[in-house]
Design a protein around this motif. Structure first.
Motif, PDB file in Angstrom:
ATOM      1  N   ARG A   1      48.744  51.515  35.056  1.00 29.45           N
ATOM      2  CA  ARG A   1      47.524  52.258  35.372  1.00 29.45           C
ATOM      3  C   ARG A   1      46.967  51.723  36.684  1.00 29.45           C
ATOM      4  N   THR A   2      46.516  52.625  37.544  1.00 29.11           N
ATOM      5  CA  THR A   2      45.998  52.227  38.852  1.00 29.11           C
ATOM      6  C   THR A   2      44.562  52.716  39.033  1.00 29.11           C
ATOM      7  N   ALA A   3      43.832  52.005  39.883  1.00 31.43           N
ATOM      8  CA  ALA A   3      42.456  52.394  40.206  1.00 31.43           C
ATOM      9  C   ALA A   3      42.129  51.833  41.582  1.00 31.43           C
ATOM     10  N   GLU A   4      41.271  52.557  42.309  1.00 30.85           N
ATOM     11  CA  GLU A   4      40.849  52.113  43.630  1.00 30.85           C
ATOM     12  C   GLU A   4      39.908  50.925  43.510  1.00 30.85           C
ATOM     13  N   LEU A   5      40.152  49.901  44.349  1.00 30.81           N
ATOM     14  CA  LEU A   5      39.313  48.713  44.317  1.00 30.81           C
ATOM     15  C   LEU A   5      37.991  48.969  45.036  1.00 30.81           C
ATOM     16  N   ALA A   6      36.911  48.427  44.484  1.00 26.82           N
ATOM     17  CA  ALA A   6      35.618  48.540  45.146  1.00 26.82           C
ATOM     18  C   ALA A   6      35.590  47.700  46.414  1.00 26.82           C
TER      19      ALA A   6
ATOM     20  N   ARG B   1      33.715  38.405  24.173  1.00 26.83           N
ATOM     21  CA  ARG B   1      34.368  38.134  25.447  1.00 26.83           C
ATOM     22  C   ARG B   1      35.212  39.347  25.827  1.00 26.83           C
ATOM     23  N   VAL B   2      35.087  39.778  27.062  1.00 24.97           N
ATOM     24  CA  VAL B   2      35.812  40.955  27.534  1.00 24.97           C
ATOM     25  C   VAL B   2      36.649  40.590  28.756  1.00 24.97           C
ATOM     26  N   ARG B   3      37.821  41.167  28.825  1.00 26.01           N
ATOM     27  CA  ARG B   3      38.684  40.969  29.988  1.00 26.01           C
ATOM     28  C   ARG B   3      38.366  42.061  30.998  1.00 26.01           C
ATOM     29  N   VAL B   4      38.049  41.642  32.215  1.00 30.64           N
ATOM     30  CA  VAL B   4      37.691  42.597  33.264  1.00 30.64           C
ATOM     31  C   VAL B   4      38.473  42.265  34.532  1.00 30.64           C
ATOM     32  N   TRP B   5      38.561  43.269  35.405  1.00 28.52           N
ATOM     33  CA  TRP B   5      39.098  43.081  36.749  1.00 28.52           C
ATOM     34  C   TRP B   5      37.958  43.321  37.724  1.00 28.52           C
ATOM     35  N   LEU B   6      37.714  42.373  38.604  1.00 26.14           N
ATOM     36  CA  LEU B   6      36.586  42.443  39.520  1.00 26.14           C
ATOM     37  C   LEU B   6      36.845  43.440  40.641  1.00 26.14           C
ATOM     38  N   GLY B   7      35.875  43.584  41.536  1.00 23.70           N
ATOM     39  CA  GLY B   7      35.978  44.567  42.611  1.00 23.70           C
ATOM     40  C   GLY B   7      37.149  44.353  43.529  1.00 23.70           C
ATOM     41  N   ASP B   8      37.637  43.107  43.644  1.00 20.46           N
ATOM     42  CA  ASP B   8      38.795  42.840  44.500  1.00 20.46           C
ATOM     43  C   ASP B   8      40.084  42.738  43.708  1.00 20.46           C
ATOM     44  N   GLY B   9      40.034  43.076  42.396  1.00 21.30           N
ATOM     45  CA  GLY B   9      41.237  43.071  41.571  1.00 21.30           C
ATOM     46  C   GLY B   9      41.479  41.784  40.810  1.00 21.30           C
TER      47      GLY B   9
ATOM     48  N   ALA C   1      29.498  35.229  42.343  1.00 21.23           N
ATOM     49  CA  ALA C   1      30.844  34.667  42.235  1.00 21.23           C
ATOM     50  C   ALA C   1      31.843  35.682  41.710  1.00 21.23           C
ATOM     51  N   ASN C   2      31.360  36.726  41.018  1.00 19.18           N
ATOM     52  CA  ASN C   2      32.241  37.763  40.458  1.00 19.18           C
ATOM     53  C   ASN C   2      32.082  39.098  41.176  1.00 19.18           C
ATOM     54  N   ALA C   3      31.597  39.052  42.436  1.00 21.19           N
ATOM     55  CA  ALA C   3      31.366  40.291  43.186  1.00 21.19           C
ATOM     56  C   ALA C   3      32.582  40.716  43.996  1.00 21.19           C
ATOM     57  N   GLY C   4      33.634  39.905  43.992  1.00 18.36           N
ATOM     58  CA  GLY C   4      34.824  40.274  44.754  1.00 18.36           C
ATOM     59  C   GLY C   4      34.608  40.270  46.249  1.00 18.36           C
ATOM     60  N   GLY C   5      33.644  39.480  46.711  1.00 20.87           N
ATOM     61  CA  GLY C   5      33.393  39.405  48.147  1.00 20.87           C
ATOM     62  C   GLY C   5      32.504  40.506  48.685  1.00 20.87           C
ATOM     63  N   ALA C   6      31.830  41.257  47.829  1.00 26.56           N
ATOM     64  CA  ALA C   6      30.965  42.346  48.295  1.00 26.56           C
ATOM     65  C   ALA C   6      29.776  41.781  49.060  1.00 26.56           C
ATOM     66  N   GLY C   7      29.395  42.471  50.142  1.00 28.45           N
ATOM     67  CA  GLY C   7      28.260  42.053  50.934  1.00 28.45           C
ATOM     68  C   GLY C   7      26.943  42.545  50.349  1.00 28.45           C
TER      69      GLY C   7
END
Length: 800
Positions: A73-78, A586-594, A619-625
């Motif tokens: 499954r694929t999705a566009e990264l934020a 507890r949930v498994r997630v993928w952050l904005g940068d994967g 810390a879990n923003a995936g480098g978002a500004g």
């Protein structure tokens, strides 16, 4: 029977004109919507634009790929990742590397969507200097097109030193490579002038992609914009097409059925003369077949003419790309033709069956006064649809109230209730017809009640139009008001600061904001997290990265469980829409940068209207500004002074709470607004045809009534006023039924909002209801007064 049908059409052609026009118009609308849908199914593949002359493009990881038991499954990264530094270093050993660093540019008086690039990438489009020179120092730029002159100083301080001819796919500003690197520190794609196979060998395993040939278009801005535009058009025309089919079928079927019902005296005479029920039915069906074939063919021709015009209109209106054109598909004409013919035959068949099984004397008796205005079959169908509408609404409220807030639901769901009420209209008409004062009022009620089928046939299309207008416009207004109320309730800050460029706020500006005396500054970033539901569905949730210690002072969140203050780098705040939303889970997630993480749920928010997303830490923003800063004025501090200091920071836009809430008021997007207007326009057009047909046919049959009134001493003006009063009364009945349907639909949406813990602010669009009912009233008056006035020009004795 065919010869009898031909003679009937030739002698009584005027009686079939209304049915012909209604069917031709309905088929034409279906053909146009079908052509529009067909044209929106597939987008053309664009050729590379910005990198058309580039040999090889390397693009950083921009998609999340998760393995599941049924495939990847694929999705566009934020937050797409930059090309890794080690990969860039290795690529430089293969050949020249040009890093692409794009950044938004805002210039007063300049084009919207202006974007900046380093000058070194201009040759890959290729752009060629037409005037001036290349930029050599910071603050110097080259522009595309002629929206500024060489030597002109732009509002952002940049000096235009050159210009290039625009290539049509963007409005750009080119700066020096050094300035571009300062404005966009990360390079998420680059051009390598080397052998493609060698580049792939270096890039392999890094997550980046190597683009060559036609795939280079994926490095352009918005490579999927054509597909996204068609998706929006498909939704627009799908909604409009569905409503068109519903209204057209409804109007055509009712028009044909009413036309047959008005000929009961004729059928009674045929039965008295010895015609069998089967012969009557075959004659009616033969007439419907002839009219249906001719009208459906005319409708297809009308659709072929109107479809290109609609295509041009949506392109000129900016709702479709320039290449979009409607036409060239055959299947919409087949669907429209056979649908129209089937509906015509069905409408005539139902009425002819009743006419055929009616005894001669009974048919003659019922020709003037309706007896059983609502056959048992219609009662059963109407009641079943009404029960179904109520049951499905209750089920949705009990299981998934959020579904009622989706556009497809609030567009489609009213149709079920509208159809049910329209089928039961003859039963509802009698109690709704008012008792007006005077002789005219007595005659109006008597005529309306005596001709229940005619009254219901006029009220039904008015019901459809008013109910659609109220339900669609009321639903969008109710949702907008609920979302605006959410913004008001959530905003606890005195000021909201955003970037003046419409993108991220520079870190230096954020630091400067934090040093403003008397201000509590809470910076946040827009990002996203993905979860894998049921092990197979990759679901994206919008999120914000916040400082939990400052969040409570500037934002009021609708917490239903847990505490937002417990948020840390190992946890997350979710809403009730998540499959797992128990505090402590507890949930498994993928952050904005994967990046994959397992986080603990510390708080749960109400679902609301759908805008209550997840919350994580930076810390879990995936480098978002940082894109938003909420500022609260400390107790005792001067709010005006704080606001002045905030506005003194370069590169930011400051709004007070009141202005922020006002600016954040949800506006219906242009496509949705056009779709609603298109739907209502179609409904009103079909209503006009149906009302005109019904009233003209009814007026033509009331010669005896007019003669009796004239012989009893009524003047022409009194007869006209009576006809007008009857028409307005029937329109009012249809308007009341439409209002009732609207209120039920909006009540269902209000219940959904309440169950989702969202602000309930049901908005009834009274102006739209008034204008719609008024338009129906004008159409009704014109349709009834015109034939009545012509009839009154003859002597009273001739009217009989």
């Amino acid at each position: 029977m065919l010869s009898v049908a031909l003679r009937t059409l030739r002698v009584r052609w005027a009686a079939f004109v209304g049915s012909f026009v209604a069917l031709a118009l309905g088929v034409g609308l279906l053909a146009v919507m079908g052509q529009a849908l067909a044209a929106s199914l597939q987008a053309p593949v664009r050729a590379p634009e910005r990198f058309a002359a580039a040999p090889v493009v390397v693009k950083g990881q921009d998609a999340l790929r998760v393995k599941t038991p049924i495939g990847v499954r694929t999705a566009e990264l934020a937050e797409p990742r930059a090309v890794p530094h080690r990969v860039v270093t290795a690529l430089r050993a293969l050949g020249p590397v040009t890093e692409d660093r794009s950044f938004p540019v805002h210039v007063e008086g300049g084009p919207a969507g202006l974007v900046g690039h380093p000058w070194s990438t201009a040759r890959f489009a290729p752009y060629a200097l037409g005037a001036g020179r290349a930029p050599r120092a910071d603050g110097e730029v080259v522009i595309t097109g002629d929206w500024a002159e060489v030597g002109e100083r732009l509002s952002n301080g940049a000096l235009v030193v050159g210009s290039v001819r625009g290539l049509g796919f963007e409005d750009a500003v080119f700066a020096t490579d050094a300035e571009a690197a300062r404005l966009a520190p990360e390079s998420r794609q680059l051009v390598v002038e080397a052998d493609a196979s060698a580049v792939r060998a270096v890039v392999e395993g890094s997550g980046a992609r190597v683009l060559t040939g036609a795939d280079r278009r994926l490095a352009d801005a918005g490579p999927e914009r054509d597909g996204e535009a068609l998706t929006a058009l498909n939704a627009l025309f799908g909604t409009a097409g569905g409503v068109t089919a519903f209204v057209s079928v409804f109007v055509v079927a009712s028009t044909f059925a009413f036309a047959v019902e008005r000929r009961r005296r004729e059928f009674g005479l045929l039965r008295t003369a010895g015609a069998t029920p089967g012969q009557v039915r075959r004659a009616v069906l033969a007439e419907a077949l002839l009219v249906g074939v001719l009208a459906s063919a005319a409708g297809c021709a009308l659709g072929a003419y109107g479809a290109p015009l609609l295509g041009e209109a949506v392109v000129e209106g900016g709702l479709a790309p320039d290449w979009y054109a409607i036409g060239g598909h055959d299947w919409p004409y087949h669907v429209a033709f056979w649908t129209g013919l089937s509906v015509a035959l069905s409408g005539a068949a139902v009425a002819s069956w009743r006419a055929g099984r009616t005894a001669p004397t009974q048919a003659l008796r019922e020709a003037s006064v309706d007896g059983q205005a609502l056959p048992w079959a219609r009662r059963v169908c109407g009641a079943a649809l009404l029960v179904t509408a109520v049951a499905t609404l209750a089920y949705a409220l009990a299981t998934d109230p959020g579904d009622l807030l989706h556009r497809k639901s609030y567009v489609v769901r009213p149709m079920l209730l509208i159809t049910a009420v329209a089928l039961l209209a003859p039963v509802l008409v009698r109690p709704l017809v008012p008792r007006l004062p005077g002789t005219t009022g007595l005659l109006v009620r008597a005529n309306a009640v005596a001709g229940l089928r005619r009254t219901a046939a006029v009220a039904a299309p008015v019901l459809v139009t008013v109910a659609l207008a109220g339900s669609l416009l009321g639903a969008t207004a109710t949702l907008n008001e609920a979302r605006a109320a959410e913004v008001r309730e959530r905003t606890g800050a005195d000021f909201v600061v955003t970037s003046a460029q419409g993108t991220h706020i520079e870190p230096a500006a954020v630091d400067r904001l934090r040093r403003v005396e008397g201000a509590v500054v809470s910076a946040s970033s827009a990002t996203a997290v993905h979860t894998l539901e049921d092990g197979v569905a990759l679901v994206r949730s919008e999120a914000r990265a916040v400082d939990p210690g400052l969040l409570a002072g500037t934002v009021r969140l609708p917490v239903t469980a847990g505490r937002v203050a417990d948020l840390d780098d190992a946890s997350i705040v979710v809403n009730e829409e998540w499959a797992e939303h128990g505090v402590g889970q507890r949930v498994r997630v993928w952050l904005g940068d994967g990046t994959a993480r397992t986080l603990r749920i510390v708080a749960v928010l109400a679902t609301g209207t759908g805008d209550n997303g997840a919350y994580v830490t930076a810390a879990n923003a995936g480098g978002a500004g940082v894109d938003r800063v909420d500022v609260r004025v400390r107790a005792g501090a001067d709010a005006a002074a704080v606001g002045a200091e905030l506005r003194a920071v370069d590169g930011v836009r400051v709004a007070s709470k009141a202005r922020w809430v006002a600016a954040s008021y949800p506006e219906t997007n242009r496509a949705t607004r056009l779709g609603v207007l298109l739907v209502l326009g179609i409904a009103l057009l079909c209503t006009g045809i149906s009302v005109a047909n019904t009233l003209v046919m009814g007026a033509a049959e009331r010669g005896r009534d007019l003669a009796a009134l004239r012989l009893a001493g009524a003047t022409g003006g009194q007869v006209l006023r009576l006809a007008a009063a009857e028409a307005l009364t029937v329109v009012a009945v249809g308007g009341v039924l439409g209002l009732l349907v609207t209120l039920v639909n909006l009540a269902g949406m209000g219940g959904a909002l309440a169950l989702l813990s969202a602000p309930v602010a049901v908005v009834v669009p009274w102006p739209a209801l008034g204008w719609t009912t008024g338009a129906c009233a004008v159409l009704a008056l014109v349709s009834v007064l015109t034939p009545t006035a012509f009839a009154l020009r003859r002597p009273a004795g001739a009217l009989t």
